[in-house]
Design a protein around this motif. Structure first.
Motif, mmCIF file in Angstrom:
data_model
loop_
_atom_site.group_PDB
_atom_site.id
_atom_site.type_symbol
_atom_site.label_atom_id
_atom_site.label_comp_id
_atom_site.label_asym_id
_atom_site.label_seq_id
_atom_site.Cartn_x
_atom_site.Cartn_y
_atom_site.Cartn_z
ATOM 1 N N ASN A 5 0.796 -1.237 0.000
ATOM 2 C CA ASN A 5 0.000 0.000 0.000
ATOM 3 C C ASN A 5 0.826 1.285 0.000
ATOM 4 O OD1 ASN A 5 -2.478 -1.349 -0.126
ATOM 5 N ND2 ASN A 5 -2.503 -1.614 2.089
ATOM 6 N N ASN A 6 2.106 1.192 -0.322
ATOM 7 C CA ASN A 6 2.950 2.376 -0.467
ATOM 8 C C ASN A 6 3.261 2.568 -1.953
ATOM 9 O OD1 ASN A 6 3.162 2.739 2.335
ATOM 10 N ND2 ASN A 6 4.773 1.202 2.432
ATOM 11 N N PRO A 7 2.996 3.753 -2.527
ATOM 12 C CA PRO A 7 3.275 3.960 -3.945
ATOM 13 C C PRO A 7 4.780 3.898 -4.232
ATOM 14 C CG PRO A 7 2.573 6.013 -2.927
ATOM 15 C CD PRO A 7 2.439 4.948 -1.890
ATOM 16 N N VAL A 8 5.101 3.251 -5.344
ATOM 17 C CA VAL A 8 6.490 3.038 -5.732
ATOM 18 C C VAL A 8 6.609 3.334 -7.218
ATOM 19 C CG1 VAL A 8 8.280 1.264 -5.973
ATOM 20 C CG2 VAL A 8 6.812 1.251 -3.990
ATOM 21 N N ALA A 9 7.717 3.942 -7.636
ATOM 22 C CA ALA A 9 7.967 4.140 -9.066
ATOM 23 C C ALA A 9 8.240 2.778 -9.702
ATOM 24 C CB ALA A 9 9.160 5.063 -9.271
ATOM 25 N N THR A 10 7.792 2.601 -10.925
ATOM 26 C CA THR A 10 7.915 1.302 -11.596
ATOM 27 C C THR A 10 9.367 0.863 -11.709
ATOM 28 O OG1 THR A 10 5.941 1.854 -12.857
ATOM 29 C CG2 THR A 10 7.243 0.019 -13.660
ATOM 30 N N ARG A 11 10.273 1.801 -11.956
ATOM 31 C CA ARG A 11 11.681 1.437 -12.122
ATOM 32 C C ARG A 11 12.351 1.100 -10.792
ATOM 33 N NH1 ARG A 11 11.068 6.775 -12.820
ATOM 34 N NH2 ARG A 11 12.235 8.158 -11.465
ATOM 35 N N GLN A 12 11.689 1.376 -9.662
ATOM 36 C CA GLN A 12 12.270 1.094 -8.360
ATOM 37 C C GLN A 12 11.600 -0.080 -7.656
ATOM 38 O OE1 GLN A 12 11.860 4.830 -6.364
ATOM 39 N NE2 GLN A 12 13.681 5.702 -7.329
ATOM 40 N N GLU A 42 3.048 -4.091 -19.957
ATOM 41 C CA GLU A 42 4.451 -3.718 -19.745
ATOM 42 C C GLU A 42 4.760 -3.577 -18.260
ATOM 43 O OE1 GLU A 42 7.580 -0.197 -21.024
ATOM 44 O OE2 GLU A 42 5.500 -0.089 -21.648
ATOM 45 N N THR A 43 3.857 -2.988 -17.502
ATOM 46 C CA THR A 43 4.074 -2.830 -16.063
ATOM 47 C C THR A 43 4.098 -4.190 -15.374
ATOM 48 O OG1 THR A 43 2.902 -0.720 -16.172
ATOM 49 C CG2 THR A 43 3.230 -1.666 -13.996
ATOM 50 N N LEU A 44 3.209 -5.084 -15.776
ATOM 51 C CA LEU A 44 3.181 -6.427 -15.198
ATOM 52 C C LEU A 44 4.480 -7.170 -15.479
ATOM 53 C CD1 LEU A 44 1.792 -8.829 -13.823
ATOM 54 C CD2 LEU A 44 0.788 -9.387 -16.040
ATOM 55 N N THR A 45 4.976 -7.096 -16.717
ATOM 56 C CA THR A 45 6.223 -7.791 -17.044
ATOM 57 C C THR A 45 7.405 -7.190 -16.284
ATOM 58 O OG1 THR A 45 6.514 -6.410 -19.003
ATOM 59 C CG2 THR A 45 5.463 -8.557 -19.314
ATOM 60 N N THR A 46 7.389 -5.882 -16.056
ATOM 61 C CA THR A 46 8.453 -5.246 -15.271
ATOM 62 C C THR A 46 8.448 -5.770 -13.840
ATOM 63 O OG1 THR A 46 8.283 -3.250 -16.621
ATOM 64 C CG2 THR A 46 9.380 -3.035 -14.496
ATOM 65 N N VAL A 47 7.265 -5.890 -13.260
ATOM 66 C CA VAL A 47 7.139 -6.385 -11.884
ATOM 67 C C VAL A 47 7.576 -7.849 -11.805
ATOM 68 C CG1 VAL A 47 5.440 -6.975 -10.108
ATOM 69 C CG2 VAL A 47 5.362 -4.739 -11.218
ATOM 70 N N LEU A 48 7.140 -8.669 -12.755
ATOM 71 C CA LEU A 48 7.522 -10.088 -12.734
ATOM 72 C C LEU A 48 9.016 -10.270 -12.969
ATOM 73 C CD1 LEU A 48 4.521 -11.717 -14.613
ATOM 74 C CD2 LEU A 48 5.040 -11.816 -12.179
ATOM 75 N N ALA A 49 9.606 -9.456 -13.842
ATOM 76 C CA ALA A 49 11.054 -9.535 -14.070
ATOM 77 C C ALA A 49 11.818 -9.140 -12.815
ATOM 78 C CB ALA A 49 11.444 -8.646 -15.242
ATOM 79 N N ALA A 50 11.331 -8.126 -12.102
ATOM 80 C CA ALA A 50 11.979 -7.711 -10.855
ATOM 81 C C ALA A 50 11.924 -8.834 -9.822
ATOM 82 C CB ALA A 50 11.316 -6.448 -10.318
ATOM 83 N N ALA A 51 10.778 -9.492 -9.717
ATOM 84 C CA ALA A 51 10.638 -10.601 -8.766
ATOM 85 C C ALA A 51 11.562 -11.757 -9.128
ATOM 86 C CB ALA A 51 9.190 -11.073 -8.716
#
Length: 146
Positions: free
Chosen positions: A78-85, A123-132
């Motif tokens: 529940n804390n906003p985060v920039a996609t690149r971070q 694109e946002t979903l793939t960024t999150v999954l790649a980060a994980a």
């Protein structure tokens, strides 16, 4: 166009294949253009069924809740985060052993619970999954928000 030869004056009953050839050429072009897109594959490691599941750990870490809204905004617990971070923020929430890059048993890892809006960008979903994946998370759960 079919022409008659002879004195009967009637037309020949041949099929005009020009429209058929035009349609086939258009289909051929469509297949040539779309064929390369169908051969691109995304490697995904799906979980396999195990006969002997690992025993649950005594004190499982709390799950990490990650939400992506329709505007592409990412929220980690529940804390906003920039996609690149996203990767750096997820790494801070992991157990110390995982933060140091050590391999940790999946039973000792926190579960990453993904709550993705239906209108969120892929694109946002793939960024999150790649980060994980980059930080070594193996327990990912998609929440159904019907």
């Amino acid at each position: 166009m079919a022409f008659s030869s002879g004195d009967s004056g009637g037309s020949m009953a041949d099929i005009n294949v020009t429209p058929l050839i035009d349609v086939l050429l258009v289909l051929l072009i469509i297949f040539i253009v779309t064929a390369p897109a169908m051969t691109m594959r995304v490697p995904i490691d799906l979980p396999q069924k195990s006969v002997n599941p690992p025993p649950p750990s005594n004190d499982p870490p709390p799950p990490i809740r990650l939400r992506v809204d329709a505007n592409g905004q990412v929220f980690v617990n529940n804390n906003p985060v920039a996609t690149r971070q996203v990767e750096a923020n997820l790494l801070n929430l992991l157990p110390p052993a995982m933060q140091d890059g050590q391999a940790v048993e999946p039973a000792d890892q926190p579960t990453l619970e993904l709550d993705i809006d239906r209108d969120a960008s892929y694109e946002t979903l793939t960024t999150v999954l790649a980060a994980a994946k980059n930080i070594g998370m193996e327990k990912v759960a998609f929440l159904d928000n019907m």
